[in-house]
Design a protein around this motif. Structure first.
Motif, mmCIF file in Angstrom:
data_model
loop_
_atom_site.group_PDB
_atom_site.id
_atom_site.type_symbol
_atom_site.label_atom_id
_atom_site.label_comp_id
_atom_site.label_asym_id
_atom_site.label_seq_id
_atom_site.Cartn_x
_atom_site.Cartn_y
_atom_site.Cartn_z
ATOM 1 N N GLY A 177 0.829 -1.204 0.000
ATOM 2 C CA GLY A 177 0.000 0.000 0.000
ATOM 3 C C GLY A 177 0.861 1.250 0.000
ATOM 4 O O GLY A 177 2.074 1.189 -0.139
ATOM 5 N N VAL A 181 -0.620 8.000 1.894
ATOM 6 C CA VAL A 181 -1.122 9.076 1.045
ATOM 7 C C VAL A 181 -0.552 10.413 1.510
ATOM 8 O O VAL A 181 -0.225 11.287 0.704
ATOM 9 C CB VAL A 181 -2.670 9.105 1.083
ATOM 10 N N ALA A 231 -4.286 15.495 3.780
ATOM 11 C CA ALA A 231 -4.158 14.355 2.864
ATOM 12 C C ALA A 231 -5.516 13.760 2.486
ATOM 13 O O ALA A 231 -5.605 12.886 1.624
ATOM 14 C CB ALA A 231 -3.295 13.268 3.511
ATOM 15 N N VAL A 232 -6.571 14.232 3.143
ATOM 16 C CA VAL A 232 -7.890 13.616 2.946
ATOM 17 C C VAL A 232 -8.404 13.778 1.506
ATOM 18 O O VAL A 232 -8.963 12.844 0.930
ATOM 19 C CB VAL A 232 -8.910 14.160 3.983
ATOM 20 N N LEU A 274 -6.769 11.253 -0.569
ATOM 21 C CA LEU A 274 -7.287 9.927 -0.190
ATOM 22 C C LEU A 274 -8.627 9.669 -0.887
ATOM 23 O O LEU A 274 -8.837 8.609 -1.486
ATOM 24 C CB LEU A 274 -7.458 9.831 1.332
ATOM 25 N N VAL A 275 -9.502 10.643 -0.833
ATOM 26 C CA VAL A 275 -10.831 10.481 -1.429
ATOM 27 C C VAL A 275 -10.703 10.330 -2.954
ATOM 28 O O VAL A 275 -11.369 9.489 -3.560
ATOM 29 C CB VAL A 275 -11.756 11.665 -1.048
ATOM 30 N N LEU A 282 -8.172 9.016 -4.570
ATOM 31 C CA LEU A 282 -7.671 7.661 -4.839
ATOM 32 C C LEU A 282 -8.760 6.614 -4.640
ATOM 33 O O LEU A 282 -8.867 5.667 -5.416
ATOM 34 C CB LEU A 282 -6.476 7.352 -3.928
ATOM 35 N N LEU A 283 -9.561 6.798 -3.614
ATOM 36 C CA LEU A 283 -10.642 5.826 -3.357
ATOM 37 C C LEU A 283 -11.665 5.848 -4.490
ATOM 38 O O LEU A 283 -12.246 4.833 -4.841
ATOM 39 C CB LEU A 283 -11.328 6.114 -2.013
ATOM 40 N N ARG A 284 -11.855 7.025 -5.080
ATOM 41 C CA ARG A 284 -12.828 7.134 -6.189
ATOM 42 C C ARG A 284 -12.239 6.646 -7.497
ATOM 43 O O ARG A 284 -12.811 5.825 -8.195
ATOM 44 C CB ARG A 284 -13.250 8.598 -6.395
ATOM 45 N N GLU A 291 -8.906 5.369 -8.267
ATOM 46 C CA GLU A 291 -8.011 4.226 -8.382
ATOM 47 C C GLU A 291 -8.691 2.966 -7.836
ATOM 48 O O GLU A 291 -8.799 1.957 -8.514
ATOM 49 C CB GLU A 291 -6.707 4.527 -7.621
ATOM 50 N N ALA A 292 -9.190 3.052 -6.605
ATOM 51 C CA ALA A 292 -9.794 1.872 -5.973
ATOM 52 C C ALA A 292 -11.259 1.710 -6.387
ATOM 53 O O ALA A 292 -11.818 0.623 -6.303
ATOM 54 C CB ALA A 292 -9.683 1.989 -4.451
ATOM 55 N N VAL A 318 -14.063 2.599 -4.998
ATOM 56 C CA VAL A 318 -14.989 2.106 -3.974
ATOM 57 C C VAL A 318 -15.929 3.194 -3.457
ATOM 58 O O VAL A 318 -16.773 2.936 -2.614
ATOM 59 C CB VAL A 318 -14.265 1.465 -2.756
ATOM 60 N N LEU A 319 -15.777 4.419 -3.973
ATOM 61 C CA LEU A 319 -16.690 5.481 -3.527
ATOM 62 C C LEU A 319 -17.631 5.867 -4.663
ATOM 63 O O LEU A 319 -17.220 5.888 -5.816
ATOM 64 C CB LEU A 319 -15.914 6.715 -3.065
#
Lengths: 319, 250
Positions: free
Chosen positions: B226, B229, B235-236, B239-240, B242-244, B246-247, B249-250
Motif C-alpha cells: 500500500g 497518502v 491528505a484527505v 485519499l478520497v 484515490l478511493l474514487r 483508483e480503488a 470504492v466510492l
C-alpha cells in the motif's frame, strides 16, 4: 445436477444475503432451486429469479413467523433428502451458522462452513475456507452428496442473471420444536452488522475514550446507510464497544468493499479478521504501526482532525 | 446440575501461522496452545451454574492429542471436577466425525447442560455443538450471549444481524457460548495445585475420515504494497480521490 439454495427471511421480507446464496449456486452450473421458510409469501423471494434461481419454493408453516431452528431444519432436511440435490447452500449468517449444522446432521454429514470460494473439478466440489481467522486458507474436497456448504457474507457479490424462476408454495407439516424465538430486540434502525456492511469503519485505542466513537459514527452515517462501526479487541475488552462489533480472530471476520481502520495499531489477531476486505484504509498517528503494512492507503496523523475532514468529503459525495 | 463442557486445544490467537511440510497442516514448532477462547465462556458458565445450584458436577471433555491433557488441567484448575481426554493423534478434518466421537462419550449420562464455545478459533467451523445436539436428540441454542435458567426452562439471547434474538428452550440442552455471556475467571494458585489431583481419564478414540478431505493449507494472498497518502487532514482530499478513481470504492 441441482443445487438447493437456502434463502433467509426476517419478518416476511427476504434478506439481501439470500441473493449472494443464489449467485453462488448458479456458479456451480446445473439447476438452481431456491427455498425459503416462511409463514406465508415472502416479500422479495420473487427476485431470486433475477440472480439465477430456476425455481423458488416457499415452505410454509405457522411456526415460520420467526426463525424456528428445529422446524426449519426438519423441513429443509426432508426437502434435501427428496430432491437428489448435489449441493445445499446456506449463508454463513447468524441464522445460517445455526441452521446449516442442524440440517447437515440430519443428512449425516458436516458443513463445509464459511467458504469464500467454490468450484467443481470433475464431479468433485472444491471449496476454500479461511481458517485461523484468515491467516491461512484451507482447500477442501467435499465428498458428501449432497454437499452442505455455507458462504461467508459479502464475498459472493450478487450478479444478475435473469431466469424466469417458477414459484411454488408447499405447506409443510413439522412440529414447532423445543427451541423457539419469542422476540427480537432490534438494534436502532439503520444499524448494520459489521459482517454484512459494504463499508466498515473500526476504531481502536487511538480513540482514547468511548464517547469519541461518535466521530466514527458520523463518518458511518455519511455513507448513507451502507456503513457499520467496528472495534478492535482492545476496546471491546475495555467495555467501550459491544462484542458484536469486534473485528478479529476472537470477533468477526469481515470482507467489506472498504475497511477504514482508525486508531488501530494492527495486532495480528485484528489483521486476521479484516485482511480479506477489498480496500483497506488506515488512519493512525504512528507511521510505523503494523496496520500500514496491510493498508492500501494510509494517512498518518491525528484522527480527530482527519476523520471529521473525511466525513465532510464523503458527505459531499453522497449529497 | 450435571454439566459437560466440551473444550478444544487451539493455537493462541497471536500465533503466526506457518504451513507444515505436508502442505495441509500448520507447523506446530514454537506454537503456544491454549484453551479455545470461546470455550472459556462455556467453562465459566458451567462453574457458575454449579455454584449457584449448590451441587452437581462439571466434566470437561476434550478430543485431541496427548498434549491436550494440559488444556484439561487448565480447566480443572478453574474448578471443573474431572476431565476426559478422547485421545486421537489428530482432530478430524470433518466436524461430523468430531461430533460423532464426542456424542458417543456424552451419550448415556443424564446431563442437564452440554456446553461448547460457539466456534474454535483455529478451524472456524462453528458446528460441533449443534451437530452433537442433533446426534443426542437434544434442543440446542447457539452463540448464547445471555442466559437465564429456571428449573427446566431456559431463556437465552443470541446476537443476530441488527439485533438480539430471545430464545426459549427446555433442558436438558446443548448450548454454545459467545463472548458477552460472562467474564471468565483467572485461575488461582490453589486451583492449580488442586487440579493436579483431580481425575483425568484418557480414552483412545478412532474417528472416521468423513467426507471433508483437506487438499491444501495455503497462505492467504499477499496484499499488494500500500502507500502512505500523506499526513494530517490535508491528505484527505487525495485519499478520497484515490478511493474514487483508483480503488473505485466510492
Amino acid at each position: 445436477m441441482t443445487t438447493l439454495a437456502v434463502l433467509e427471511q426476517r419478518d416476511g421480507v427476504l434478506r439481501k444475503i439470500s441473493y449472494e446464496v443464489v449467485t453462488a449456486a448458479q456458479r456451480l452450473g446445473g439447476t438452481v432451486e431456491a427455498v425459503v421458510c416462511g409463514v406465508g409469501p415472502v416479500q422479495g423471494a420473487d427476485q431470486a429469479g433475477k440472480y439465477g434461481a430456476d425455481k423458488i419454493v416457499t415452505l410454509t408453516n405457522p411456526a415460520f413467523a420467526r426463525y424456528a431452528p428445529e422446524a426449519c431444519a426438519q423441513a429443509l432436511a426432508e426437502r434435501a433428502k427428496q430432491g437428489g440435490y448435489q449441493t445445499v447452500l446456506f449463508a454463513a449468517s447468524a441464522t445460517g451458522k445455526d441452521l446449516a449444522p442442524r440440517v447437515a446432521a440430519k443428512l449425516g454429514v458436516a458443513v463445509a462452513a464459511d467458504i469464500t470460494d467454490v468450484t467443481t473439478d470433475g464431479g468433485d466440489l472444491l471449496v476454500t475456507r479461511p481458517v485461523y481467522a484468515g491467516k491461512a486458507l484451507l482447500k477442501v474436497k467435499v465428498a458428501s452428496r449432497p454437499a452442505v456448504v455455507s458462504l461467508r457474507p459479502n464475498v459472493f457479490t450478487p450478479v444478475e442473471r435473469r431466469k424466469a424462476g417458477a414459484a411454488e408454495t408447499v405447506a409443510v407439516n413439522v412440529p414447532a420444536g423445543r427451541v423457539t424465538v419469542r422476540e427480537i430486540k432490534t438494534a436502532p434502525a439503520g444499524t448494520l452488522d459489521v459482517a454484512e456492511a459494504q463499508v466498515v469503519i473500526s476504531g481502536g485505542r487511538g480513540l482514547k475514550e468511548p464517547a469519541n466513537f461518535k466521530v466514527l459514527e458520523e463518518l458511518a452515517r455519511a455513507f448513507g446507510g451502507q456503513a457499520a462501526v467496528g472495534a478492535s479487541r482492545a476496546v471491546v475488552d475495555m467495555g467501550w464497544r459491544p462484542h458484536a462489533d469486534q473485528v478479529g480472530q476472537t470477533g468477526k471476520t469481515v470482507s467489506p468493499s472498504l475497511y477504514i481502520a482508525v486508531g488501530i495499531s494492527g495486532m495480528i489477531q485484528h489483521l486476521a479478521g479484516m485482511r480479506t476486505s477489498k480496500v483497506i484504509v488506515a488512519i493512525n498517528k504512528d507511521k510505523d504501526a503494523p496496520i500500514f503494512k496491510v493498508a492500501d492507503y494510509g494517512v498518518v496523523g491525528d484522527l480527530f482532525e482527519i476523520v471529521p475532514k473525511l466525513t465532510e468529503e464523503i458527505r459531499k459525495l453522497h449529497g | 446440575m450435571k454439566i459437560a463442557v466440551c473444550i478444544k486445544r487451539v493455537p493462541d490467537s497471536e500465533t503466526r501461522v506457518k504451513i507444515a511440510a505436508d502442505g495441509k497442516t500448520i507447523d506446530e514448532a514454537g506454537v503456544k496452545f491454549v484453551m479455545n477462547p470461546y470455550d472459556e465462556f462455556a467453562l465459566e458458565e458451567a462453574l457458575r451454574r454449579k455454584e449457584k445450584a449448590g451441587s452437581g458436577e462439571v466434566v470437561v471433555v476434550c478430543l485431541g492429542p496427548a498434549a491436550a491433557q494440559e488444556t484439561i488441567r487448565t480447566a480443572l484448575s478453574w474448578g471443573a471436577d474431572r476431565g476426559v481426554l478422547l485421545q486421537a493423534d489428530s482432530i478430524p478434518a470433518d466436524p461430523f466425525q468430531t461430533a460423532t466421537v464426542i456424542a458417543a462419550e456424552l451419550k448415556g449420562t443424564a446431563w442437564d447442560l452440554v456446553l461448547f464455545g460457539r466456534m474454535a478459533i483455529d478451524d472456524y467451523s462453528h458446528q460441533v455443538g449443534p451437530l452433537v445436539a442433533e446426534l443426542l436428540g437434544l434442543p440446542c441454542v447457539t452463540a448464547v450471549s445471555h442466559l437465564d435458567i429456571e428449573g427446566t426452562k431456559g431463556v437465552a439471547e443470541r446476537e443476530i444481524e441488527g439485533g438480539i434474538e430471545v430464545v426459549n428452550f427446555s433442558l436438558p440442552a446443548v448450548l454454545t457460548t459467545d463472548k458477552s455471556l460472562n467474564e471468565p475467571r483467572l485461575p488461582a494458585l490453589k486451583g492449580i495445585m488442586a487440579a493436579k489431583k483431580k481425575p483425568l481419564e484418557v480414552k483412545p478414540v478412532q474417528a472416521g475420515t468423513g467426507t471433508l478431505e483437506i487438499v491444501a493449507l495455503m497462505p492467504p494472498p499477499e496484499r499488494k504494497e500500500g502507500k502512505i497518502v500523506g499526513e494530517g487532514a490535508g491528505a484527505v482530499g487525495e485519499l478520497v480521490r484515490l478511493l474514487r478513481e483508483e480503488a473505485k470504492v466510492l
